[in-house]
Motif scaffolding. Structure first.
Motif, PDB file in Angstrom:
ATOM      1  N   LEU A 154       0.799  -1.226   0.000  1.00 21.27           N
ATOM      2  CA  LEU A 154       0.000   0.000   0.000  1.00 21.27           C
ATOM      3  C   LEU A 154       0.836   1.283   0.000  1.00 21.27           C
ATOM      4  O   LEU A 154       0.556   2.214  -0.746  1.00 21.27           O
ATOM      5  N   HIS A 155       1.856   1.324   0.851  1.00 22.00           N
ATOM      6  CA  HIS A 155       2.588   2.594   0.999  1.00 22.00           C
ATOM      7  C   HIS A 155       3.815   2.663   0.077  1.00 22.00           C
ATOM      8  O   HIS A 155       4.705   3.476   0.305  1.00 22.00           O
ATOM      9  N   GLU A 156       3.809   1.856  -0.965  1.00 23.83           N
ATOM     10  CA  GLU A 156       4.878   1.837  -1.967  1.00 23.83           C
ATOM     11  C   GLU A 156       6.259   1.688  -1.334  1.00 23.83           C
ATOM     12  O   GLU A 156       7.100   2.588  -1.431  1.00 23.83           O
ATOM     13  N   PRO A 157       6.469   0.573  -0.653  1.00 25.65           N
ATOM     14  CA  PRO A 157       7.759   0.406   0.024  1.00 25.65           C
ATOM     15  C   PRO A 157       8.890   0.178  -0.977  1.00 25.65           C
ATOM     16  O   PRO A 157       8.653  -0.344  -2.075  1.00 25.65           O
ATOM     17  N   ALA A 158      10.073   0.552  -0.575  1.00 29.47           N
ATOM     18  CA  ALA A 158      11.235   0.300  -1.428  1.00 29.47           C
ATOM     19  C   ALA A 158      11.627  -1.167  -1.344  1.00 29.47           C
ATOM     20  O   ALA A 158      12.127  -1.740  -2.309  1.00 29.47           O
ATOM     21  N   LEU A 159      11.384  -1.764  -0.171  1.00 24.51           N
ATOM     22  CA  LEU A 159      11.737  -3.166   0.040  1.00 24.51           C
ATOM     23  C   LEU A 159      10.502  -3.917   0.532  1.00 24.51           C
ATOM     24  O   LEU A 159       9.960  -3.600   1.599  1.00 24.51           O
TER      25      LEU A 159
END
Lengths: 315, 422
Positions: A154-159
């Motif tokens: 959802l929060h567009e994680p990098a990892l």
């Protein structure tokens, strides 16, 4: 952060529960855009490792850096870069899919239009767009797995860190999830995931760390690991526990480079698979080697694991 | 802050969808108030042989009449007369303190020269021997009137017996005038004469009893009304209901652990403290709503008067905090949902019973009264009754609120020490 700098750096990470050491000082790095697998049998320490990488389990020692930030010294900024998809269905069955996403999004400071757009995007991505207003308690296991992944994204994680994301679901859902992961990775998302499914790790991962008893016993690209082994494995299962005399009889045979005997099984490594197989079948015919079953395995990550530990991943 | 609001909103949604839990929280105490107010009146009568009421007696009189009265009182079933506490004779001040502390429901004060004044057979009310009842205004009116009636009857009987010869003599002298010492033929009609004389002596004494009976609350208490069953039961069952939050709160924590949602929440950029505050806040608010609704039942259905609202709010805020603290402690002690449910129900009921929510503390045996003080319930009830029954204000309930906060602090410290998110 430069392109070459790892997105995740783990140094001598360890976790001890009373007298049991669940994770015994592991070190590895995950590079940006990489699909990294932690492969190991149940109880190898994968979930504990994931717990420590997400700040859930407090390590007994070692260091975790996410995008160069110490996870334990400045957890807030480091955690923003992580998206977790735990093994359990970690959401609220009493809420709808949309409400669950709203709640978790707000934890990351998301709100308003941006949150709504992102919710719509991830629901679309996991094929749950038409179920946004449905109570999650009514979802099938496959739908829950997909929602579990949507929350992590959802929060567009990098990892993106996934712990056994394909456990307990049908083949179709599993393929769908794996395909989504592949697409995400192709679009630049770094993925770290644990599994005990060899085929998944072999197909998806750029690099695999094989874990056993809390240690990383091998780390490389799947092909490199398999090539390194370069041998076939013949696995025999007996009715009774394998004794020394039986092992001696097998070992005496030509072309066998290694014999392991866990309980009622014997694993042979050989570089002359066909010849050794023929000889073993002759021995059985003569009544000298009364095995119950016999498998011949092409070199793969499973045979790498057997080569390294003497056990199968599912033993 | 927005994270706390997000957790609060999520928790509120889940709570409102769990209708059974909500029904348990709101309907159960309301049901108790309605039913128990009527059905448990018998318990409030107390003073039975099996559950005698302790009456503190302070005797400042040196005459024999008061000794005889006390001796008579000792023979009455259903009351226990105590002139000493821990071997030390009771003084008026000590008795007042003990009443204020709720150790005794009633004290009897026999003043100096009681015997002398009573025997003087004065017709002037102010010259009569006067006995004072000091009572806790929060004590059940039914219990008090029964006990006081019994004591008054015993005293009047003893006084009548003691003063009879003097009355006769006085009446005879008044009737016969200078011939009082003469025993002529009139003495044959003596029996009838005595009856007439006693009747006329009674009239001349002003038709009042030989002893004046006064009644007041202990010093330091506003002259209060007697509590009705509603004023006893509404606060008591409200507190009872407030502590049922243990069940909902603790099982919600276990549920989060089981579902793995704590893991996911804590992988987000927020602290454990933020999570705990956000998680507890809705339950705290639910407790406050519970209290408002329960008291509204008392006001609307039973016409209960609330007293000082600020004082009520202070007690309520502290009470809800103690209940939440205990809820978190239960969550930290239980490992499974079954454990947590069992422990919650056990604590909610047992602490309520010990704290005097089901049976008033003043009719409990001595050791139970001591145990009672170790429950937050007892202090919350004392706080509410200070306001509702005794008419006290903010300053006077600070001690009860402080003790409730101490309970809350203790619960939270132990809970946080033992609590694990995993």
């Amino acid at each position: 952060m430069s392109r070459k700098e790892p997105i995740l750096r783990v140094e001598d990470l360890r976790k001890k529960y009373d007298s049991t050491e669940a994770v015994c000082g592991i070190s590895f790095e995950v590079r940006p855009g990489e699909f990294f697998g932690l492969l190991g049998p149940n109880g190898a320490g994968k979930t504990t490792t994931i717990g420590m990488l997400t700040g859930w389990v407090e390590p007994s020692g070692g260091r975790v850096e996410i995008r160069g930030m110490d996870l334990y010294a400045g957890p807030r900024d480091a955690k923003r870069a992580i998206g977790l998809v735990p093994q359990s269905f970690a959401f609220y069955p009493a809420l709808t899919a949309g409400e669950n996403l709203t709640f978790f999004g707000r934890l990351y400071g998301m709100r308003g239009k941006a949150l709504e757009e992102r919710k719509a995007f991830v629901l679309e991505m996991v094929s749950l767009a038409d179920r946004a207003d449905q109570s999650v308690g009514t979802f099938s296991n496959g739908m829950k797995r997909r929602l579990n992944m949507a929350v992590g994204l959802l929060h567009e994680p990098a990892l993106l860190i996934l712990d056994e994301p394909t456990v307990g679901i049908d083949a179709q859902t599993r393929n769908g999830i794996l395909e989504s992961l592949r697409r995400l990775n192709l679009n630049g998302m770094t993925v770290l995931y644990t599994t005990h499914y060899i085929e998944e790790a072999q197909d998806l991962c750029d690099r695999v760390a094989i874990m056993d008893h809390g240690k990383i016993i091998a780390l490389d690209a799947p092909r490199a690991l398999i090539q390194c082994l370069g041998k076939g494995i013949i696995r025999m299962e007996f009715h009774d526990t394998v004794d020394e005399s039986l092992l001696g009889r097998i070992q005496a045979h030509g072309g066998i480079t290694r014999v392991d005997a866990p309980r009622k099984r014997v694993h042979l490594e050989t570089d002359r698979t066909a010849a050794v197989l023929r000889d073993l079948l002759d021995l059985k015919k003569n009544g000298q080697l009364l095995f119950k079953t016999l498998d011949v395995m092409e070199p793969d990550l499973e045979s790498v694991f057997i080569h390294l530990t003497g056990r199968g991943l599912r033993d | 802050m927005h994270q706390i609001v997000a957790i609060l909103a999520k928790e509120a949604k889940i709570l409102t969808r769990d209708r059974q839990a909500l029904a348990l929280l709101f309907a159960m105490p309301a049901f108790f108030i309605l039913v128990m107010s009527y059905t448990l009146e018998g318990v409030f009568q107390g003073g039975s042989k099996s559950r005698p009421v302790e009456v503190a007696v302070v005797n400042l009189d040196r005459g024999g009449l008061s000794r005889e009265v006390i001796s008579d009182l000792r023979g009455v079933e259903g009351i226990v007369i105590l002139e000493k506490v821990k071997g030390i004779p009771l003084t008026q001040e000590k008795a007042e303190v003990l009443i204020r502390q709720g150790k005794f429901p009633l004290a009897l004060l026999i003043p100096e020269a009681f015997s002398e004044r009573t025997m003087a057979l004065s017709m002037d009310f102010h010259q009569k021997g006067a006995v004072t009842f000091i009572h806790d205004p929060a004590t059940s009116v039914r219990l008090l009137s029964g006990i006081k009636g019994t004591i008054q009857g015993i005293i009047l009987r003893r006084v009548l017996l003691a003063t009879l010869p003097a009355r006769l003599k006085k009446a005879w002298a008044a009737e016969m005038g200078p011939f009082a010492g003469y025993a002529g033929p009139e003495s044959k009609n003596m029996e009838g004469k005595i009856d007439d004389l006693l009747a006329s002596a009674g009239k001349k004494a002003g038709n009042g009893p030989e002893v004046a009976f006064l009644s007041r609350p202990p010093r330091g208490h506003a002259p209060g009304r007697f509590p009705s069953a509603t004023e006893q039961n509404v606060p008591a069952y409200t507190i009872f209901g407030v502590f049922f939050i243990l069940l909902t709160l603790a099982s919600s924590f276990i549920q989060e652990k089981k579902e793995g949602t704590f893991q996911r929440i804590l992988s987000a950029p927020l602290s454990k403290a933020t999570l705990l505050i956000g998680k507890l806040l809705p339950y705290y608010l639910v407790n406050l709503v519970q209290i408002v609704l329960m008291f509204a039942v008392g006001v609307v259905l039973f016409g209960m008067k609330l007293g000082n609202p600020a004082a009520l709010i202070i007690v309520s805020l502290a009470l809800a905090l103690a209940a939440n603290g205990l809820g978190l402690l239960v969550a930290s002690l239980g490992k499974t949902e079954a454990q947590v449910n069992g422990l919650s129900v056990f604590l909610a009921i047992i602490l309520s019973a010990l704290g005097g929510m089901l049976v008033p503390a003043y009719i409990m045996p001595g050791f139970m009264k001591t145990l009672c003080l170790f429950t937050p319930h007892a202090w919350a009830l004392a706080g509410y009754q200070d306001v509702i029954v005794r008419g006290l204000g903010v300053r006077q309930v600070l001690s009860e609120a402080g003790i409730l906060l101490a309970f809350a602090g203790l619960f939270f410290v132990f809970a946080l020490w033992k609590f694990r998110f995993r």
